[in-house]
Design a protein around this motif. Structure first.
Motif, short mmCIF file in Angstrom:
data_model
loop_
_atom_site.label_atom_id
_atom_site.label_comp_id
_atom_site.label_asym_id
_atom_site.label_seq_id
_atom_site.Cartn_x
_atom_site.Cartn_y
_atom_site.Cartn_z
N GLU A 63 52.74 -25.35 34.54
CA GLU A 63 51.49 -25.00 33.87
C GLU A 63 50.52 -26.17 33.94
OE1 GLU A 63 49.96 -23.54 29.50
OE2 GLU A 63 52.04 -23.14 30.08
N LYS A 66 47.52 -27.88 39.38
CA LYS A 66 46.68 -27.09 40.29
C LYS A 66 47.39 -26.76 41.61
CE LYS A 66 43.65 -26.80 37.22
NZ LYS A 66 43.82 -25.62 36.38
N GLU A 69 49.59 -23.88 40.72
CA GLU A 69 48.73 -22.72 40.54
C GLU A 69 48.18 -22.20 41.87
OE1 GLU A 69 45.91 -24.08 37.63
OE2 GLU A 69 47.39 -23.94 36.01
N THR A 74 47.37 -18.85 37.87
CA THR A 74 47.26 -19.55 36.59
C THR A 74 47.74 -18.71 35.42
OG1 THR A 74 44.96 -18.84 36.38
CG2 THR A 74 45.35 -21.02 37.30
N TYR A 75 47.59 -17.39 35.51
CA TYR A 75 48.01 -16.52 34.42
C TYR A 75 49.04 -15.54 34.96
CZ TYR A 75 48.11 -12.90 30.90
OH TYR A 75 48.54 -12.00 29.97
N THR A 86 44.43 -15.86 39.14
CA THR A 86 43.64 -17.07 38.93
C THR A 86 42.19 -16.62 38.84
OG1 THR A 86 45.20 -18.43 40.14
CG2 THR A 86 42.96 -19.30 39.89
N ASN A 90 38.77 -21.16 37.73
CA ASN A 90 39.82 -22.12 38.10
C ASN A 90 39.88 -22.41 39.60
OD1 ASN A 90 41.20 -22.93 35.65
ND2 ASN A 90 41.71 -20.77 35.44
N ILE A 94 41.35 -25.87 41.80
CA ILE A 94 42.48 -25.72 42.72
C ILE A 94 42.08 -26.21 44.10
CG2 ILE A 94 43.94 -24.02 43.89
CD1 ILE A 94 44.04 -22.51 41.19
#
Length: 163
Positions: A63, A66, A69, A74-75, A86, A90, A94
């Motif tokens: 978490e 980047k 991710e 990200t989620y 993402t 964000n 990244i």
């Protein structure tokens, strides 16, 4: 077959529509099958790329990292299959992180036996194939980076599906 990673451009309105569906997996799969959906298929190298960039399997996303991710979003949605998103806000961070990666140096220092020892999916990490595996990882890194740049230019997010 096996677990394949597919990345799709998706704006927030699309994500709201998909997440309102009772079967998120089915909705995401249908969205990915649309001819108009911009997708990138990393095939089975998602876990290897995550391990190369972070030193851990994608099964243990980091978490706030980047580079993690970049591969896994990200989620992460709470569902049986791996689906993550993402959001557009964000994407620039990244891209900044991946632009700082010196992929050739990273690959030069990579030890394929560590991938096997860490049980990185799929079970292909053998020394005799090291050079071709490193070339595949480099190509997937560059292709996924270009896909995220498309997301940035389109001011959209990235939907990640691994199943």
């Amino acid at each position: 077959m096996g677990m394949l990673g597919v990345y799709m451009l998706a704006d927030e309105a699309t994500m709201n529509k998909l997440t309102d569906d009772d079967d998120l997996f089915e909705a995401v799969e249908e969205y990915g099958d649309k001819e108009s959906t911009e997708t990138y298929d990393i095939d089975k190298l998602w876990d290897g790329l995550h391990f190369l960039l972070t030193g851990v399997s994608a099964q243990n996303p980091i978490e706030g990292n980047k580079l993690s991710e970049f591969v896994v979003g990200t989620y992460v949605f709470d569902c049986d299959d791996f689906i993550a998103y993402t959001d557009p806000e964000n994407i620039p961070e990244i891209i900044k992180a991946i632009n700082e990666v010196e992929i050739d140096v990273l690959l030069q220092n990579a030890d394929i036996s560590k991938f096997k020892k860490a049980k990185i999916y799929p079970n292909i990490w053998i020394k005799k194939n090291e050079e071709s595996l490193k070339q595949e990882l480099k190509q997937e890194f560059l292709n996924l980076k270009a896909f995220y740049e498309k997301a940035l230019n389109a001011q959209t997010g990235v939907l990640v599906s691994i199943y």
